[in-house]
Design a protein around this motif. Sequence first.
Motif, PDB file in Angstrom:
ATOM      1  N   LYS A   1      82.379 -55.761   6.061  1.00 56.18           N
ATOM      2  CA  LYS A   1      81.983 -55.859   4.652  1.00 56.18           C
ATOM      3  C   LYS A   1      81.148 -57.100   4.360  1.00 56.18           C
ATOM      4  O   LYS A   1      80.666 -57.274   3.251  1.00 56.18           O
ATOM      5  CB  LYS A   1      83.220 -55.845   3.758  1.00 56.18           C
ATOM      6  N   HIS A   2      80.964 -57.942   5.354  1.00 58.88           N
ATOM      7  CA  HIS A   2      80.149 -59.142   5.164  1.00 58.88           C
ATOM      8  C   HIS A   2      78.669 -58.793   5.227  1.00 58.88           C
ATOM      9  O   HIS A   2      78.276 -57.766   5.773  1.00 58.88           O
ATOM     10  CB  HIS A   2      80.468 -60.175   6.241  1.00 58.88           C
ATOM     11  N   CYS A   3      77.864 -59.658   4.686  1.00 56.01           N
ATOM     12  CA  CYS A   3      76.405 -59.507   4.713  1.00 56.01           C
ATOM     13  C   CYS A   3      75.835 -60.542   5.674  1.00 56.01           C
ATOM     14  O   CYS A   3      76.266 -61.691   5.673  1.00 56.01           O
ATOM     15  CB  CYS A   3      75.842 -59.718   3.315  1.00 56.01           C
ATOM     16  N   VAL A   4      74.909 -60.120   6.502  1.00 51.08           N
ATOM     17  CA  VAL A   4      74.278 -61.031   7.453  1.00 51.08           C
ATOM     18  C   VAL A   4      72.785 -61.066   7.161  1.00 51.08           C
ATOM     19  O   VAL A   4      72.128 -60.030   7.119  1.00 51.08           O
ATOM     20  CB  VAL A   4      74.518 -60.576   8.910  1.00 51.08           C
ATOM     21  N   LYS A   5      72.274 -62.253   6.968  1.00 51.70           N
ATOM     22  CA  LYS A   5      70.832 -62.423   6.744  1.00 51.70           C
ATOM     23  C   LYS A   5      70.276 -63.195   7.917  1.00 51.70           C
ATOM     24  O   LYS A   5      70.773 -64.276   8.236  1.00 51.70           O
ATOM     25  CB  LYS A   5      70.576 -63.158   5.432  1.00 51.70           C
ATOM     26  N   GLY A   6      69.266 -62.632   8.564  1.00 57.33           N
ATOM     27  CA  GLY A   6      68.689 -63.282   9.736  1.00 57.33           C
ATOM     28  C   GLY A   6      67.215 -63.587   9.546  1.00 57.33           C
ATOM     29  O   GLY A   6      66.563 -63.111   8.619  1.00 57.33           O
ATOM     30  N   GLU A   7      66.711 -64.382  10.455  1.00 56.12           N
ATOM     31  CA  GLU A   7      65.309 -64.804  10.375  1.00 56.12           C
ATOM     32  C   GLU A   7      64.358 -63.669  10.759  1.00 56.12           C
ATOM     33  O   GLU A   7      63.288 -63.528  10.176  1.00 56.12           O
ATOM     34  CB  GLU A   7      65.087 -66.000  11.308  1.00 56.12           C
ATOM     35  N   GLU A   8      64.720 -62.883  11.764  1.00 58.00           N
ATOM     36  CA  GLU A   8      63.793 -61.880  12.293  1.00 58.00           C
ATOM     37  C   GLU A   8      63.872 -60.545  11.570  1.00 58.00           C
ATOM     38  O   GLU A   8      62.874 -59.898  11.359  1.00 58.00           O
ATOM     39  CB  GLU A   8      64.045 -61.664  13.784  1.00 58.00           C
ATOM     40  N   PHE A   9      65.063 -60.112  11.202  1.00 55.80           N
ATOM     41  CA  PHE A   9      65.229 -58.788  10.599  1.00 55.80           C
ATOM     42  C   PHE A   9      65.580 -58.857   9.120  1.00 55.80           C
ATOM     43  O   PHE A   9      65.665 -57.830   8.461  1.00 55.80           O
ATOM     44  CB  PHE A   9      66.323 -58.010  11.332  1.00 55.80           C
ATOM     45  N   GLY A  10      65.809 -60.031   8.595  1.00 53.79           N
ATOM     46  CA  GLY A  10      66.165 -60.160   7.193  1.00 53.79           C
ATOM     47  C   GLY A  10      67.651 -59.979   6.950  1.00 53.79           C
ATOM     48  O   GLY A  10      68.452 -59.975   7.806  1.00 53.79           O
TER      49      GLY A  10
ATOM     50  N   THR B   1      59.783 -63.690  19.743  1.00 52.42           N
ATOM     51  CA  THR B   1      59.873 -62.975  21.017  1.00 52.42           C
ATOM     52  C   THR B   1      60.899 -61.857  20.905  1.00 52.42           C
ATOM     53  O   THR B   1      61.741 -61.844  20.002  1.00 52.42           O
ATOM     54  CB  THR B   1      60.285 -63.910  22.170  1.00 52.42           C
ATOM     55  N   ASN B   2      60.827 -60.946  21.859  1.00 54.05           N
ATOM     56  CA  ASN B   2      61.824 -59.889  21.936  1.00 54.05           C
ATOM     57  C   ASN B   2      63.218 -60.476  22.178  1.00 54.05           C
ATOM     58  O   ASN B   2      64.221 -59.924  21.727  1.00 54.05           O
ATOM     59  CB  ASN B   2      61.457 -58.876  23.014  1.00 54.05           C
ATOM     60  N   VAL B   3      63.282 -61.624  22.837  1.00 58.71           N
ATOM     61  CA  VAL B   3      64.564 -62.288  23.083  1.00 58.71           C
ATOM     62  C   VAL B   3      65.137 -62.816  21.766  1.00 58.71           C
ATOM     63  O   VAL B   3      66.343 -62.698  21.518  1.00 58.71           O
ATOM     64  CB  VAL B   3      64.415 -63.422  24.124  1.00 58.71           C
ATOM     65  N   ASP B   4      64.283 -63.374  20.905  1.00 60.36           N
ATOM     66  CA  ASP B   4      64.727 -63.812  19.575  1.00 60.36           C
ATOM     67  C   ASP B   4      65.373 -62.653  18.823  1.00 60.36           C
ATOM     68  O   ASP B   4      66.460 -62.796  18.249  1.00 60.36           O
ATOM     69  CB  ASP B   4      63.555 -64.324  18.730  1.00 60.36           C
TER      70      ASP B   4
END
Length: 70
Positions: free
Chosen positions: A61-70, A41-44
Amino acid sequence: MHPMLNIAVRAARAAGNVISLNFEDHQNVSAEEKAKNDLVTNVDRECEKVIKDILLKSYPKHCVKGEEFG
């Protein structure tokens, strides 16, 4: 509390606020299928962006990996 934990809690609460604001008004929520039987969803996406923005503001400087945007 450890500074990193404080930032993580702040990010989680901000995402919770996004969910709460959209919970009552279902007309603002749109869903699409990413893959078979996998909806997003757009909310996700907004929650993930809020979390990422808060984390990177404090730790650029940290790296963030997410489910929706990678």
